[in-house]
Motif scaffolding. Structure first.
Motif, short mmCIF file in Angstrom:
data_model
loop_
_atom_site.label_atom_id
_atom_site.label_comp_id
_atom_site.label_asym_id
_atom_site.label_seq_id
_atom_site.Cartn_x
_atom_site.Cartn_y
_atom_site.Cartn_z
N ARG A 190 35.49 34.49 47.61
CA ARG A 190 36.27 35.60 48.18
C ARG A 190 37.15 35.10 49.33
O ARG A 190 38.36 35.33 49.36
N LYS A 191 36.52 34.37 50.26
CA LYS A 191 37.28 33.91 51.43
C LYS A 191 38.39 32.94 51.02
O LYS A 191 39.50 32.96 51.55
N TYR A 192 38.08 32.10 50.03
CA TYR A 192 39.08 31.11 49.59
C TYR A 192 40.30 31.83 49.00
O TYR A 192 41.45 31.49 49.32
N ILE A 193 40.06 32.83 48.15
CA ILE A 193 41.19 33.53 47.52
C ILE A 193 42.01 34.28 48.58
O ILE A 193 43.24 34.31 48.53
N ILE A 194 41.32 34.87 49.55
CA ILE A 194 42.06 35.59 50.60
C ILE A 194 43.04 34.64 51.29
O ILE A 194 44.14 35.02 51.66
N ASN A 195 42.67 33.39 51.37
CA ASN A 195 43.50 32.44 52.11
C ASN A 195 44.38 31.54 51.24
O ASN A 195 45.31 30.91 51.74
N TYR A 196 44.06 31.46 49.94
CA TYR A 196 44.84 30.58 49.05
C TYR A 196 45.43 31.29 47.83
O TYR A 196 46.29 30.73 47.16
N GLY A 197 44.94 32.46 47.50
CA GLY A 197 45.34 33.12 46.25
C GLY A 197 46.68 33.82 46.41
O GLY A 197 46.77 34.89 47.02
N ARG A 198 47.72 33.23 45.85
CA ARG A 198 49.08 33.71 46.14
C ARG A 198 49.31 35.18 45.75
O ARG A 198 49.89 35.92 46.54
N PRO A 199 48.88 35.65 44.58
CA PRO A 199 49.12 37.08 44.29
C PRO A 199 48.40 37.99 45.28
O PRO A 199 48.84 39.11 45.54
N PHE A 200 47.30 37.52 45.85
CA PHE A 200 46.61 38.33 46.86
C PHE A 200 47.38 38.31 48.18
O PHE A 200 47.55 39.35 48.83
N ILE A 201 47.87 37.15 48.55
CA ILE A 201 48.51 37.00 49.87
C ILE A 201 49.88 37.65 49.91
O ILE A 201 50.24 38.32 50.88
N TYR A 202 50.65 37.46 48.82
CA TYR A 202 52.08 37.81 48.89
C TYR A 202 52.40 39.12 48.19
O TYR A 202 53.45 39.24 47.57
N SER A 203 51.54 40.10 48.28
CA SER A 203 51.84 41.39 47.64
C SER A 203 51.29 42.52 48.50
O SER A 203 50.19 42.39 49.07
#
Ligand SMILES: Cc1ncc(COP(=O)(O)O)c(C=O)c1O
Length: 466
Positions: free
Chosen positions: A265-278
């Motif tokens: 979860r923490k990794y995607i919050i910080n690396y997952g582009r669709p999560f970060i940039y939308s």
């Protein structure tokens, strides 16, 4: 004015039309459809459920915030509603952590592009969804993708063994082999043999080096207690690492939740582009999601789930009975079976109808008001061309009977056309042979036959008949 870009785009689109790949401009498929819904992913019929609608109106009228959040979760758009809902998902599904996404597509792309690391390998069912593939194309593991034959435990076993040989770091317990599956596959309507997959992964891969990911897009809300999904229905929550539940199908909304470890979860919050940039999910959608979960967890949801299973069983037996005298190249149900170790109440609501004429069949049904789309070659492999029929909790037996009557009427019409075409062929061939008696038979085309309702033309030579 025609520009080089417009010309190139038009050429590509026309190429699709020539290859019989459906092309649309979206002006012809407007919902609600005039005929019964026997094709959408709205498995529990919630998109038109008046009680759910009223519950949402009651709830939203009490909300102080209803519109957008004004930013991504990382930039001003992290609402308490998001965190509370993630906590609810964690508790409801009994997962270590939960992360919300704007869509299932975003969730798959975010997970698959960011989580597999250099040196890892990904073993995927050959029919895995495009969103998983799109994520994998941008992944560090994109050169280590290993498809296995759809739903085949034997092929999965061989592929794992191959991966262990090709990736000594995985065999040595220093890297990860991911296994990408869906619970229920929407094109074939069949189930991944999850208990068998789990057994194979636990048996063959070093402990902690197999990471199973199950996409429950089509199985969420319709299996398991209160719609917890297939993984829960099979009691595999503790043996499957990551599970995706999307909200766009049986839950009648949009968005998705990924059940995973707190580190993922923490990794995607910080690396997952669709999560970060939308921009994050709006307040009104969060309210709708809570309402939809409340509803499916209530006795109303339970009734809808069992009604979906009942109508799916009914349709299957009606269809099998109706198609037994129909030529299988016109209408056939593929052979499929639910894995033996599944509970008996796990029934598929998806029915692929195989046909050599998917485009004419879909056109016939669309003219009757049904919203179906053909799946011709090359969208699906040759011999697998189809039209899909999907059951919904509120479909009635009359709707099923009517659809089956239409299918049979179409098949009879086609058999009649095929008979006439055959008679024409024989007549033409006889005439041709008679007039060219003195000439030696040559293997050249004498005439062409158009197959009914298709753009297909067959060249017929004298040798075909002598
Ligand atoms: C198996 C599967 N995964 C993911 C998705 C994407 O989900 P969403 O529609 O929420 O973007 C779909 C949607 O078609 C799907 O069928």
């Amino acid at each position: 004015m025609s520009t080089p870009l417009a010309a190139a785009l038009e050429k590509a689109l026309q190429g699709r039309v020539r290859r019989s790949v459906p092309v649309t401009d979206l002006h012809d498929d407007i919902i609600p459809c005039p005929a019964a819904d026997l094709f959408s992913n709205d498995y529990l019929s919630l998109c038109t459920d008046t009680r759910l609608r009223q519950a949402f109106i009651d709830n939203i009228s009490k909300e102080p915030l209803v519109f957008g959040t004004g930013g991504s979760r990382l930039l001003n758009g992290n609402a308490s509603a998001h965190l509370e809902f993630e906590d609810r998902m964690k508790t409801f599904f009994g997962a270590p952590a939960a992360l919300l996404f704007n869509s299932g597509y975003d969730a798959n792309v975010a997970f698959w592009h960011s989580i597999p690391q250099t040196g890892d390998a990904v073993i995927l069912d050959e029919l895995i969804h495009a969103s998983t593939r799109d994520g994998l194309m941008a992944s560090r593991a994109r050169t280590a993708l290993y498809p296995f034959s759809h739903n085949s435990a034997a092929s999965l076993r061989d592929t794992i063994l191959h991966v262990l040989r090709a990736h000594p770091a995985i065999a040595a317990g220093k890297a990860t082999a991911f296994i990408a599956l869906e619970g229920l596959y929407s094109m074939d309507g069949d189930f991944a043999p999850l208990p068998e997959v789990v057994r194979l992964v636990e048996e063959l891969l070093p402990a902690g080096c197999g990471h199973i990911v199950v996409d429950e897009a089509h199985s969420t809300a319709i299996y398991g207690a209160q719609g917890r999904g297939l993984v829960a229905a099979l009691g595999l929550e503790d043996r499957i690492d990551t599970v995706l539940h999307t909200f766009g199908k049986a839950r009648a909304l949009t968005g998705a939740v990924l059940l995973c470890s707190p580190t993922v979860r923490k990794y995607i919050i910080n690396y997952g582009r669709p999560f970060i940039y939308s921009t994050s999910i709006s307040h009104s959608m969060m309210c709708a999601l809570s309402t939809s979960f409340d509803y499916i967890e209530s006795s109303a949801g339970e009734e809808l789930i069992s009604s979906l299973h009942h109508i799916s069983r009914t349709f299957e037996s009606k269809l099998i009975a109706a198609l037994q005298y129909t030529p299988s190249h016109l209408l056939a149900l593929p052979a499929r079976s639910t894995p033996a170790d599944f509970p008996s109440n796990v029934v598929s609501p998806i029915f692929p109808i195989l046909t050599s004429y998917p485009i004419p069949l879909a056109r016939f049904l669309r003219n009757l008001g049904y919203r179906t789309r053909p799946l011709p070659y090359p969208v699906v492999p040759r011999g697998q061309e189809r039209v899909r029929i999907v059951m919904h909790a509120r479909n009635t037996e009359e709707e099923l009977d009517e659809l089956i009557a239409h299918l049979l009427a179409w098949s009879l019409e086609l058999q009649e056309e095929e008979k006439k075409e055959k008679e024409k062929e024989v007549l033409l061939a006889t005439e041709e042979v008679a007039t060219s008696k003195s000439e030696p038979a040559k293997d050249k085309a004498l005439f062409t036959i158009s197959l009914p309702g298709t753009a297909l033309r067959i060249a017929v030579s004298v040798r075909s008949f002598v």
